[in-house]
Design an enzyme around this catalytic site. Sequence first.
Site, short mmCIF file in Angstrom:
data_model
loop_
_atom_site.label_atom_id
_atom_site.label_comp_id
_atom_site.label_asym_id
_atom_site.label_seq_id
_atom_site.Cartn_x
_atom_site.Cartn_y
_atom_site.Cartn_z
N ASP A 90 0.82 -1.22 0.00
CA ASP A 90 0.00 0.00 0.00
C ASP A 90 0.85 1.27 0.00
O ASP A 90 0.46 2.28 0.57
CB ASP A 90 -0.96 0.03 1.20
CG ASP A 90 -1.79 -1.23 1.29
OD1 ASP A 90 -2.24 -1.70 0.24
OD2 ASP A 90 -1.96 -1.76 2.40
N LYS A 139 2.10 2.27 -5.01
CA LYS A 139 2.81 1.78 -6.20
C LYS A 139 1.99 2.03 -7.46
O LYS A 139 2.54 2.35 -8.50
CB LYS A 139 3.11 0.28 -6.09
CG LYS A 139 4.13 -0.06 -5.03
CD LYS A 139 4.42 -1.54 -4.98
CE LYS A 139 3.25 -2.37 -4.49
NZ LYS A 139 2.85 -2.14 -3.10
N GLY A 152 -4.07 -4.41 -4.34
CA GLY A 152 -5.10 -3.45 -4.76
C GLY A 152 -4.36 -2.20 -5.18
O GLY A 152 -3.96 -1.41 -4.34
N HIS A 153 -4.12 -2.06 -6.47
CA HIS A 153 -3.33 -0.91 -6.94
C HIS A 153 -4.27 0.20 -7.40
O HIS A 153 -5.03 0.03 -8.36
CB HIS A 153 -2.38 -1.36 -8.05
CG HIS A 153 -1.32 -2.31 -7.55
ND1 HIS A 153 -0.54 -3.08 -8.35
CD2 HIS A 153 -0.93 -2.60 -6.28
CE1 HIS A 153 0.30 -3.81 -7.60
NE2 HIS A 153 0.06 -3.52 -6.35
N GLN A 172 2.42 -6.04 -3.15
CA GLN A 172 2.69 -6.08 -1.71
C GLN A 172 3.97 -5.25 -1.43
O GLN A 172 4.23 -4.31 -2.16
CB GLN A 172 2.81 -7.50 -1.16
CG GLN A 172 1.49 -8.26 -1.13
CD GLN A 172 1.06 -8.78 -2.49
OE1 GLN A 172 1.81 -9.42 -3.18
NE2 GLN A 172 -0.16 -8.50 -2.87
P1 IMP Z 1 -2.35 -12.72 2.05
O1 IMP Z 1 -1.39 -12.19 1.06
O2 IMP Z 1 -3.78 -12.51 1.67
O3 IMP Z 1 -2.05 -14.13 2.45
O4 IMP Z 1 -2.17 -11.87 3.41
C1 IMP Z 1 -0.99 -11.94 4.20
C2 IMP Z 1 -0.66 -10.58 4.80
O5 IMP Z 1 -0.23 -9.70 3.77
C3 IMP Z 1 -1.84 -9.90 5.50
O6 IMP Z 1 -1.34 -9.14 6.59
C4 IMP Z 1 -2.37 -8.96 4.42
O7 IMP Z 1 -3.05 -7.86 4.98
C5 IMP Z 1 -1.06 -8.54 3.76
N1 IMP Z 1 -1.23 -8.14 2.36
C6 IMP Z 1 -1.40 -8.95 1.29
N2 IMP Z 1 -1.48 -8.23 0.16
C7 IMP Z 1 -1.34 -6.95 0.51
C8 IMP Z 1 -1.28 -5.74 -0.24
O8 IMP Z 1 -1.39 -5.70 -1.46
N3 IMP Z 1 -1.13 -4.60 0.50
C9 IMP Z 1 -0.98 -4.62 1.84
N4 IMP Z 1 -1.00 -5.73 2.58
C10 IMP Z 1 -1.18 -6.89 1.92
#
Ligand code: IMP
Length: 422
Positions: free
Chosen positions: A13, A16, A40-41, A223
């Site tokens: 977040d 990007k 979520g871009h 991420q």
């Molecule tokens: P997962 O990727 O859904 O397995 O989540 C694992 C961790 O990564 C959690 O704390 C999510 O909130 C975080 N996370 C996954 N994708 C994103 C992203 O695009 N932005 C911010 N946090 C993310």
Amino acid sequence: MAVTALIGLQWGDEGKGKVVDAVSGSVDVVVRAQGGANAGHTVKVGDTTRVLHLIPSGMLYPDVVGIIGNGVVLDPFQLITELDALRDSGHDLDGRLWVSNRAHLVLPYHKEMDEALELLRRGGAIGTTKRGIGPAYMDKAGRVGIRAGELADPSTLRDRVIEQVEAKNRLFASLDVKALDGSAVADRVIEAASRLAPMVTDTVSMANDAAERGREVLIEGAQGSLLDVDLGTYPYVTSSNCHLGGLLSGSGLPPRAIDKVIGVAKAYCTRVGSGPFPTEDHGEAGQQIRDKGNEYGSTTGRPRRCGWLDIVALRFAARTNGVDEIALTKSDVLAGQSAIKVATSYVVNGEETTDLPAGSQFDAAKPQYAAFPGFDEDLADASSIDDLPATLRDVIAFVEEATGARVSLVSTGPERDQTLRR
Ligand code: IMP
């Protein structure tokens, strides 16, 4: 070759989407290489704000070719939803979006498993996005995953999906999760396949051909470095490598192809989900950042945890990614704070360190801060970095000194033109 990698340096977040958009105007090919619809871009063009989960954000420019690379875990239904939404708003991606035949699919049983595994973790829940990401990467590493290349052959695909649903149902029985109907899941996947199969190809060759011909290629990270499964705040991480290494293995491009690594960091820090966050501010300052920065998850809508810029973590991420340049985003959000705090070191078990600890030591890290005077100016009209308040320029100089990377872009608001470069 002219390949740029763009990587989040915090917990995701970082903005990007906006930076990708800012650098994509001159790009020929944009590649997503890891993660999936957990991303979520957000990109704001004119009055429209778009959130893209799987489709590379750089594709909002009409001539850019997009690749969903082999390292991505692809939810076929989400991709179709996103394609339809973009088409309805006048963005036609026909013939310019390609999906790697090696990309693994995220199927409905992965989402069920994501939910079930979170419940099993009880107090230690990660707070995943419930998009099935971890279980899809588990299947990939366990060598039972279904790949996009298999979408081309419906009859084998049907058998493979049913076989996997049956295997998962055995697991679900022990987890008290309702069994799925393999045949119904297979029907849905085959329907999606008829739409997506023509887009599936050998994107590794495609990306390498483009790079070798000197076309401008951008690998768009998802991420952030601190969520990397190896180098992040394990186990509170995602299941992919969000570092440069993951962008290479997930696109099939070789290390020597990379000309430039741009790291993206917010002028403060946020994280969603659980896990260590030493500079988190539970008071008024954190709430002010959340309100002003609209810090609510673009995938899940969850309020983000907010706090101060963490130079220890930023230096680690800049170093482990070999970052050349930093794009500092959301600097405007700090306006109105009485002071701007920046963590310069941690004290862990009575010892001061500037190295990033691992595991439980991270939980015990107490940040030591430097404080810069606050500013009240509205940055909306700043047209160059030199126009920024002196205190913000001091923060920028501090970031450059600590990371050894040049701050080449400062974002001062959500609009495309609120982007200052040098
Ligand atoms: P997962 O990727 O859904 O397995 O989540 C694992 C961790 O990564 C959690 O704390 C999510 O909130 C975080 N996370 C996954 N994708 C994103 C992203 O695009 N932005 C911010 N946090 C993310």
